[in-house]
Design an enzyme around this catalytic site. Structure first.
Site, PDB file in Angstrom:
ATOM      1  N   PRO A  59       0.828  -1.215   0.000  1.00  0.00           N
ATOM      2  CA  PRO A  59       0.000   0.000   0.000  1.00  0.00           C
ATOM      3  C   PRO A  59       0.862   1.265   0.000  1.00  0.00           C
ATOM      4  O   PRO A  59       0.373   2.353  -0.289  1.00  0.00           O
ATOM      5  CB  PRO A  59      -0.820  -0.119   1.286  1.00  0.00           C
ATOM      6  CG  PRO A  59      -0.130  -1.143   2.116  1.00  0.00           C
ATOM      7  CD  PRO A  59       0.635  -2.034   1.193  1.00  0.00           C
TER       8      PRO A  59
ATOM      9  N   GLU B  43       3.464  -6.528   8.309  1.00  0.00           N
ATOM     10  CA  GLU B  43       3.749  -5.105   8.103  1.00  0.00           C
ATOM     11  C   GLU B  43       4.533  -4.857   6.814  1.00  0.00           C
ATOM     12  O   GLU B  43       4.679  -3.738   6.371  1.00  0.00           O
ATOM     13  CB  GLU B  43       4.524  -4.534   9.295  1.00  0.00           C
ATOM     14  CG  GLU B  43       3.703  -4.423  10.558  1.00  0.00           C
ATOM     15  CD  GLU B  43       2.405  -3.628  10.360  1.00  0.00           C
ATOM     16  OE1 GLU B  43       2.498  -2.457   9.975  1.00  0.00           O
ATOM     17  OE2 GLU B  43       1.330  -4.202  10.576  1.00  0.00           O
TER      18      GLU B  43
ATOM     19  N   ARG C 106      -4.037  -9.773 -19.971  1.00  0.00           N
ATOM     20  CA  ARG C 106      -5.077  -9.570 -20.991  1.00  0.00           C
ATOM     21  C   ARG C 106      -4.592  -8.682 -22.140  1.00  0.00           C
ATOM     22  O   ARG C 106      -5.210  -8.630 -23.190  1.00  0.00           O
ATOM     23  CB  ARG C 106      -6.365  -9.020 -20.365  1.00  0.00           C
ATOM     24  CG  ARG C 106      -6.250  -7.627 -19.828  1.00  0.00           C
ATOM     25  CD  ARG C 106      -7.531  -7.198 -19.126  1.00  0.00           C
ATOM     26  NE  ARG C 106      -8.615  -6.882 -20.045  1.00  0.00           N
ATOM     27  CZ  ARG C 106      -8.699  -5.743 -20.740  1.00  0.00           C
ATOM     28  NH1 ARG C 106      -7.765  -4.840 -20.636  1.00  0.00           N
ATOM     29  NH2 ARG C 106      -9.728  -5.537 -21.541  1.00  0.00           N
TER      30      ARG C 106
ATOM     31  N   ASP D  69     -10.470   0.023 -24.323  1.00  0.00           N
ATOM     32  CA  ASP D  69     -10.736   0.017 -22.886  1.00  0.00           C
ATOM     33  C   ASP D  69     -10.935   1.393 -22.303  1.00  0.00           C
ATOM     34  O   ASP D  69     -10.428   2.368 -22.835  1.00  0.00           O
ATOM     35  CB  ASP D  69      -9.494  -0.511 -22.137  1.00  0.00           C
ATOM     36  CG  ASP D  69      -9.415  -1.992 -22.168  1.00  0.00           C
ATOM     37  OD1 ASP D  69     -10.438  -2.625 -22.379  1.00  0.00           O
ATOM     38  OD2 ASP D  69      -8.294  -2.500 -21.973  1.00  0.00           O
TER      39      ASP D  69
HETATM   40  N1  ADE Z   1      -0.802  -4.988   0.125  1.00  0.00           N
HETATM   41  C1  ADE Z   1      -1.680  -4.551   1.057  1.00  0.00           C
HETATM   42  N2  ADE Z   1      -2.433  -3.563   0.577  1.00  0.00           N
HETATM   43  C2  ADE Z   1      -2.035  -3.349  -0.712  1.00  0.00           C
HETATM   44  C3  ADE Z   1      -2.427  -2.448  -1.726  1.00  0.00           C
HETATM   45  N3  ADE Z   1      -3.387  -1.541  -1.557  1.00  0.00           N
HETATM   46  N4  ADE Z   1      -1.780  -2.508  -2.903  1.00  0.00           N
HETATM   47  C4  ADE Z   1      -0.788  -3.391  -3.093  1.00  0.00           C
HETATM   48  N5  ADE Z   1      -0.382  -4.264  -2.174  1.00  0.00           N
HETATM   49  C5  ADE Z   1      -0.991  -4.255  -0.989  1.00  0.00           C
END
Ligand code: ADE
Length: 242
Positions: free
Chosen positions: A88, A115, A157, A172
């Protein structure tokens, strides 16, 4: 294209063997390797994580296990892979990224849990191969597996011969920087809702103009920031009158 995924939950990647992606594997458009990270542990508990330096909640994935796994997986071919680390905290993954990666011969996905992975694993790998830490959106999943699935599907794809009709990928959402407008099929009237007349007119120029207008309107309402990001000159006179 070759794709390898390293994870502590190999079964999470089973959907890759279904439907369109499964067919791409069968037809040898891609070869897929899914590896259990615990195969590179040496202790009885097969531990892959440890507590974080500096304290705080959660656990961090151990560098020694990841280091050995990447050394082995990334040396299995002559070429150098691109290493993708879903997190994230990464740069946003988007259609442009998918198109760029679809030109690569080899992608390796390192799926972290907890984490995250000890940063030295990523910094060390980056001395030998291109490494990208990427996020699929501003929310937190429990691990990188679902993010890897998402990104692999978006990339595969685009490979020639994977989609039945290659125009599908060309038309797309995002390919022209806009969201795609609505689409309709038979019957002509459903629950008293008719299909827009123009789509049955046979007037291809009018249909193209209508679709473009719908895409502009939808993008304006749902993702206005995409409109402001369009390069100067991408909007024609009729677009600007919208
Ligand atoms: N791992 C946990 N959350 C994630 C996200 N939003 N994007 C990529 N990998 C992740």
């Amino acid at each position: 294209m070759r794709i390898d995924v390293i994870t502590i939950f190999p079964d999470y990647l089973n959907p890759l063997r279904e439907a369109l992606l499964g067919k791409a594997i069968e037809r040898q458009r891609i070869s897929l390797g899914v590896h259990d990270l615990r195969d590179w542990t040496h202790d009885v508990h097969r531990a892959v994580d440890d507590s974080p330096y500096g304290g705080g909640p959660g656990m961090v994935m151990k560098p020694d296990v990841w280091g050995e796994a990447l050394d082995e997986v990334c040396a299995a071919q002559e070429a150098t892979p691109r290493l993708v680390v879903p997190t994230p905290a990464g740069r946003p993954f988007d259609q442009k990224t998918a198109v760029r990666w679809s030109e690569d011969p080899w992608l390796v996905f390192a799926c972290g849990r907890y984490e995250g992975i000890d940063q030295r694993v990523i910094d060390d790998a980056a001395t030998r191969m291109p490494v990208e830490e990427v996020s699929i959106g501003d929310y937190v999943l429990v691990g990188g597996e679902v993010a890897a699935l998402t990104m692999i599907e978006a990339v595969v794809r685009l490979l020639p011969g994977v989609l039945g009709n290659p125009l599908s990928a060309e038309q797309d959402s995002f390919s022209d920087g806009l969201l795609e407008g609505p689409c309709y099929t038979r019957p002509e009237v459903w629950r008293e809702r008719p299909v827009p007349d123009v789509l049955r007119s046979g007037n291809h120029a009018a249909i193209a103009r209508w679709r473009r207008d719908q895409a502009l309107e939808r993008t304006y309402h749902r993702r206005p920031e995409l409109l402001s990001a369009l390069p100067e000159g991408d909007l024609d006179k009729a677009d600007r009158e919208q």
